[in-house]
Design a protein around this motif. Structure first.
Motif, mmCIF file in Angstrom:
data_model
loop_
_atom_site.group_PDB
_atom_site.id
_atom_site.type_symbol
_atom_site.label_atom_id
_atom_site.label_comp_id
_atom_site.label_asym_id
_atom_site.label_seq_id
_atom_site.Cartn_x
_atom_site.Cartn_y
_atom_site.Cartn_z
ATOM 1 N N GLU A 1 35.276 -21.454 -5.443
ATOM 2 C CA GLU A 1 35.712 -20.321 -4.608
ATOM 3 C C GLU A 1 36.849 -19.616 -5.322
ATOM 4 O O GLU A 1 37.851 -20.248 -5.655
ATOM 5 C CB GLU A 1 36.240 -20.821 -3.254
ATOM 6 N N TYR B 1 39.179 -21.166 -8.014
ATOM 7 C CA TYR B 1 39.243 -22.623 -7.883
ATOM 8 C C TYR B 1 37.868 -23.274 -7.900
ATOM 9 O O TYR B 1 36.930 -22.785 -7.273
ATOM 10 C CB TYR B 1 39.947 -22.998 -6.574
ATOM 11 N N TYR C 1 36.449 -27.194 -7.111
ATOM 12 C CA TYR C 1 36.967 -28.456 -6.585
ATOM 13 C C TYR C 1 35.882 -29.252 -5.884
ATOM 14 O O TYR C 1 34.845 -28.718 -5.499
ATOM 15 C CB TYR C 1 38.133 -28.201 -5.613
ATOM 16 N N GLU D 1 35.103 -31.620 -2.582
ATOM 17 C CA GLU D 1 35.641 -31.815 -1.228
ATOM 18 C C GLU D 1 34.646 -32.627 -0.409
ATOM 19 O O GLU D 1 33.459 -32.351 -0.417
ATOM 20 C CB GLU D 1 35.874 -30.463 -0.563
ATOM 21 N N ILE E 1 40.116 -33.928 -1.451
ATOM 22 C CA ILE E 1 39.945 -32.698 -2.240
ATOM 23 C C ILE E 1 40.446 -32.955 -3.663
ATOM 24 O O ILE E 1 41.587 -33.404 -3.849
ATOM 25 C CB ILE E 1 40.739 -31.529 -1.623
ATOM 26 N N PRO F 1 40.876 -30.846 -6.994
ATOM 27 C CA PRO F 1 40.721 -29.599 -7.745
ATOM 28 C C PRO F 1 40.549 -29.863 -9.240
ATOM 29 O O PRO F 1 41.113 -30.819 -9.772
ATOM 30 C CB PRO F 1 42.040 -28.859 -7.481
ATOM 31 N N LYS G 1 43.652 -23.321 0.475
ATOM 32 C CA LYS G 1 42.808 -24.143 1.343
ATOM 33 C C LYS G 1 43.322 -24.155 2.784
ATOM 34 O O LYS G 1 42.714 -24.778 3.646
ATOM 35 C CB LYS G 1 42.735 -25.587 0.814
#
Length: 257
Positions: A8, A11, A13, A15, A50, A52, A80
């Protein structure tokens, strides 16, 4: 891991799970997969995990340092929409977590470090292989663990590729210098966050006395040892690592409700 991977804006990552957020910071040589066992366990226990992708090799060289990475983490947490998080970091990731906590204490509910740089000068410089032959790099990669078999061919290939990539090598050396420059010894006594220190008794990269020093300097820390374990406890002894972390979360009342 794939299905939980998101991209997104700027970023990327991983999750998984819902609940109390734990943000995990990988090290220089560490991919997100180093934390597979932590992620799959805690994401089913009331935590949102999470991880990253840190821009270790992709930032402008002037932003290739511990302080800029710490700011990147803060921006990510804000992006976030998270309020306060538990930060967990290994190696360089631990150092970034510490520096982030120094700069933005209001963002951090708890801190977990394992094999972290930040106090010990040669944590990065010496352990980072110079370019060179495959066997030398294999030996260096194996030295990270107590049991050399943990250094899979895939992992060794990745390290080999990094040190033979000129840009990556330059950035790595830049980070190593930055890690030395951002020594945390004077900051730690002022950092009152609850801190969990999980360390391999056989860590050759950041030896056990480094863990003792962290424990001495941080006012609210608890130190846990894992035997027959090197620099990446969450990879080498994942079950034990998870058990100790869960124990600490419970004792410090940071556990998921």
């Amino acid at each position: 891991m794939e299905k939980h991977y998101k991209k997104e804006g700027r970023y990327s990552y991983y999750e998984a799970g819902e609940g109390t957020p734990i943000v995990i910071l990988h090290g220089l040589m560490g991919g997100l997969s180093n934390f597979d066992a932590v992620a799959s366990y805690f994401s089913t226990k009331g935590y949102k995990i999470i991880i990253p992708d840190l821009p270790i090799y992709t930032q402008n060289i002037l932003k290739t340092n511990v302080k800029s990475f710490a700011k990147y983490v803060k921006d990510f947490i804000t992006f976030k929409g998270l309020d306060r998080v538990i930060l967990l970091g290994n190696s360089l990731g631990g150092h970034i977590a510490l520096y982030h906590t120094k700069m933005y204490p209001e963002k951090v509910a708890g801190l977990v470090i394992t094999g972290s740089s930040g106090l010990y000068e040669s944590a990065m410089g010496d352990s980072y292989p110079k370019r060179g032959d495959y066997e030398y790099i294999k030996k260096k990669a194996e030295d990270v663990f107590y049991d050399p078999k943990v250094a899979t061919k895939e992992l060794i290939d990745e390290v080999y590729e990094s040190v033979n990539d000129r840009i990556k090598l330059i950035k790595t050396l830049t980070i190593a210098k930055s890690a030395i420059r951002h020594n945390m010894a004077k900051d730690l006594p002022k950092m009152h966050v609850q801190t969990c220190i999980i360390w391999g008794k056989n860590d050759k990269v950041t030896p056990p006395d480094v863990a003792e020093e962290f424990n001495k300097l941080l006012p609210n820390s608890t130190l846990y040892w894992i035997d027959k374990c090197g620099h990446a406890a969450m990879m080498e002894h994942p079950d034990e690592f998870n058990r100790l972390l869960e124990d600490w979360l419970t004792h410090t009342h940071l556990a998921a409700h």
